[in-house]
Design an enzyme around this catalytic site. Structure first.
Site, PDB file in Angstrom:
ATOM      1  N   THR A  35       6.469   3.706  -9.217  1.00 18.52           N
ATOM      2  CA  THR A  35       7.638   4.952  -8.884  1.00 18.52           C
ATOM      3  C   THR A  35       8.565   4.489  -8.972  1.00 18.52           C
ATOM      4  OG1 THR A  35       6.603   6.520  -7.397  1.00 18.52           O
ATOM      5  CG2 THR A  35       8.859   6.655  -7.616  1.00 18.52           C
TER       6      THR A  35
ATOM      7  N   ASP B 102      -0.330   3.832 -11.733  1.00 17.90           N
ATOM      8  CA  ASP B 102       0.786   4.289 -10.618  1.00 17.90           C
ATOM      9  C   ASP B 102      -0.604   3.949 -10.028  1.00 17.90           C
ATOM     10  OD1 ASP B 102      -0.159   5.379  -7.793  1.00 17.90           O
ATOM     11  OD2 ASP B 102       1.214   7.324  -8.990  1.00 17.90           O
TER      12      ASP B 102
ATOM     13  N   ARG C 118     -13.543   0.331  11.817  1.00 17.80           N
ATOM     14  CA  ARG C 118     -12.495   0.809  11.612  1.00 17.80           C
ATOM     15  C   ARG C 118     -12.907   1.510  13.411  1.00 17.80           C
ATOM     16  NH1 ARG C 118      -8.226   2.689   7.587  1.00 17.80           N
ATOM     17  NH2 ARG C 118      -6.958   1.601   8.564  1.00 17.80           N
TER      18      ARG C 118
ATOM     19  N   THR D 198      -8.821  -2.511  14.938  1.00 26.91           N
ATOM     20  CA  THR D 198      -8.739  -1.008  15.028  1.00 26.91           C
ATOM     21  C   THR D 198      -7.912  -0.150  14.200  1.00 26.91           C
ATOM     22  OG1 THR D 198      -7.543  -0.680  17.172  1.00 26.91           O
ATOM     23  CG2 THR D 198      -6.662  -2.810  15.949  1.00 26.91           C
ATOM     24  N   GLN D 199      -8.064   0.597  14.923  1.00 29.11           N
ATOM     25  CA  GLN D 199      -7.743   2.176  14.007  1.00 29.11           C
ATOM     26  C   GLN D 199      -5.847   1.868  14.660  1.00 29.11           C
ATOM     27  OE1 GLN D 199      -9.581   5.803  14.799  1.00 29.11           O
ATOM     28  NE2 GLN D 199     -11.567   4.924  14.027  1.00 29.11           N
TER      29      GLN D 199
HETATM   30  N1  ASP Z   1       2.185   6.555  -6.567  1.00 35.36           N
HETATM   31  C1  ASP Z   1       3.339   5.831  -6.081  1.00 35.36           C
HETATM   32  C2  ASP Z   1       2.427   4.526  -6.591  1.00 35.36           C
HETATM   33  O1  ASP Z   1       1.761   3.590  -6.177  1.00 35.36           O
HETATM   34  C3  ASP Z   1       4.177   6.068  -5.283  1.00 35.36           C
HETATM   35  C4  ASP Z   1       4.845   4.780  -5.088  1.00 35.36           C
HETATM   36  O2  ASP Z   1       5.093   3.886  -6.573  1.00 35.36           O
HETATM   37  O3  ASP Z   1       5.962   5.113  -4.389  1.00 35.36           O
HETATM   38  O4  ASP Z   1       2.014   4.083  -7.633  1.00 35.36           O
END
Ligand code: ASP
Length: 343
Positions: free
Chosen positions: A15, A59, A248, A279-280
């Site tokens: 992001t 991403d 898990r 553990t979860q």
């Molecule tokens: N979907 C984005 C990523 O992981 C979310 C982020 O960067 O906050 O690349």
């Protein structure tokens, strides 16, 4: 150190560097120059900064172990040239990348600071600018003896610096997106950057960096829940080619005590599959205190203690990738290699 700090930024996407498509309003990764144009304040840091970027920034949901190799290689090939490394990365899989790099970069004695943001760097209220500048400052920080303050892989996000293999993403919208419930912050970010020297992994010994790029992805995770059927468990354990499973479990490492469950697990272990109990719960440790735990340990289930899921799955890939004998894999899975579990 009398010269300017030298930092290498490795931009993978996420992001922080995304821009919004004006028509669809969907965010997509953009290039490094766009990112830097939005952080003119970086020039106020008197550092020598170079950069490397993924051919196409991604991403982080698309991140793969092959990408971890590219990042690890970028660091290892430039290890002597720079004082520290900042990896710009999406938040979704940041904790996996941080964990994987912590294992792959054996003998790391320089800062590898991973950061990103919840809002793109071009947005007015972005958290990206502050995160990036703080990450650069941490990557350049030295102690009184001139040694790097941080000598490990860490995640910097908003108010905290976390050990990379102890952190998890905990919020999809809070600026403090990461937490580490079983290990204290390595630093708190306020008016100043307050380092916790007891929490930081620091060493005066400087062995050469020993990067290990081989990861074996023949691993799966199995999530327990009330109602899991014997068929489903057996089906998952029969996944072709698997060598390791992160199981898990509930609470302090508990599982169903029924024979169908224990027998299925035992058969898988007898076939040579490593099963690690994690553990979860988001904090606390696996502890053999309830009925049923004995049967699991007798079957050969390995306690992951207080390791995070992200560190457990990447540690399995790492250990399997080295090609160690079974006893060594079992013993390393239950031992801290680089601070990922409490000894
Ligand atoms: N979907 C984005 C990523 O992981 C979310 C982020 O960067 O906050 O690349």
């Amino acid at each position: 150190m009398n010269r300017r700090p030298r930092i290498l930024i490795i931009y993978t996407g996420g992001t922080i560097g995304m821009i919004e498509d004006p028509e669809t309003k969907v965010l997509r990764p953009f290039d490094f120059n766009h990112l830097m144009e939005n952080v003119p304040k970086v020039k106020m840091l008197d550092y020598e900064i170079d950069n490397m970027q993924f051919d196409s920034p991604i991403d982080s949901s698309d991140m793969t172990p092959d990408d971890w190799k590219v990042i690890a290689k970028g660091i290892a090939d430039n290890y002597d040239k720079y004082d520290g490394f900042v990896v710009l990365h999406g938040t979704d899989t940041m904790a996996y990348t941080a964990s994987a790099l912590s294992f792959m970069l054996e003998n790391l004695r320089k800062p590898v600071i991973i950061t990103g943001s919840q809002l793109p760097i071009g947005e007015v209220r972005t958290d990206g600018e502050e995160n990036m500048i703080t990450a650069l400052q941490i990557a350049a920080a030295r102690d009184h003896d001139g040694r790097p303050m941080v000598q490990e892989v860490a995640i910097l996000f908003e108010n905290f610096l976390w050990r990379g293999n102890r952190a998890s993403k905990r919020s999809a919208d809070n600026f403090n997106a990461f937490c580490s419930n079983n290990y204290p912050p390595l630093a708190r970010i306020g008016l100043d950057i307050y380092y916790d020297k007891d929490a930081l992994a620091r060493s005066a010994v400087q062995p050469p960096l020993n990067p290990r790029y081989n990861l074996d992805t023949s691993v799966i995770s199995i999530e327990l829940f009330p109602g899991l059927t014997p068929e489903s468990l057996r089906h998952q354990l029969a996944t072709p080619g698997i060598k390791g499973v992160v199981l898990r479990t509930f609470g302090a490492g508990n599982t169903p005590t029924e024979p169908w469950f224990v027998d299925a697990i035992k058969e898988a272990i007898d076939k040579g599959i490593y099963i690690v109990n994690v553990t979860q719960c988001t904090s606390g440790s696996v502890r053999a205190i309830y009925k049923g735990c004995d049967a699991l340990s007798a079957a050969g289930v390995i306690s992951g203690r207080d390791i995070t899921f992200e560190a457990a799955i990447t540690k399995l890939m790492f250990l399997l990738g080295i090609g160690l004998p079974p006893n060594a894999v079992r013993s390393y899975l239950n031992t801290a290699l680089c601070g990922e579990m409490t000894a």
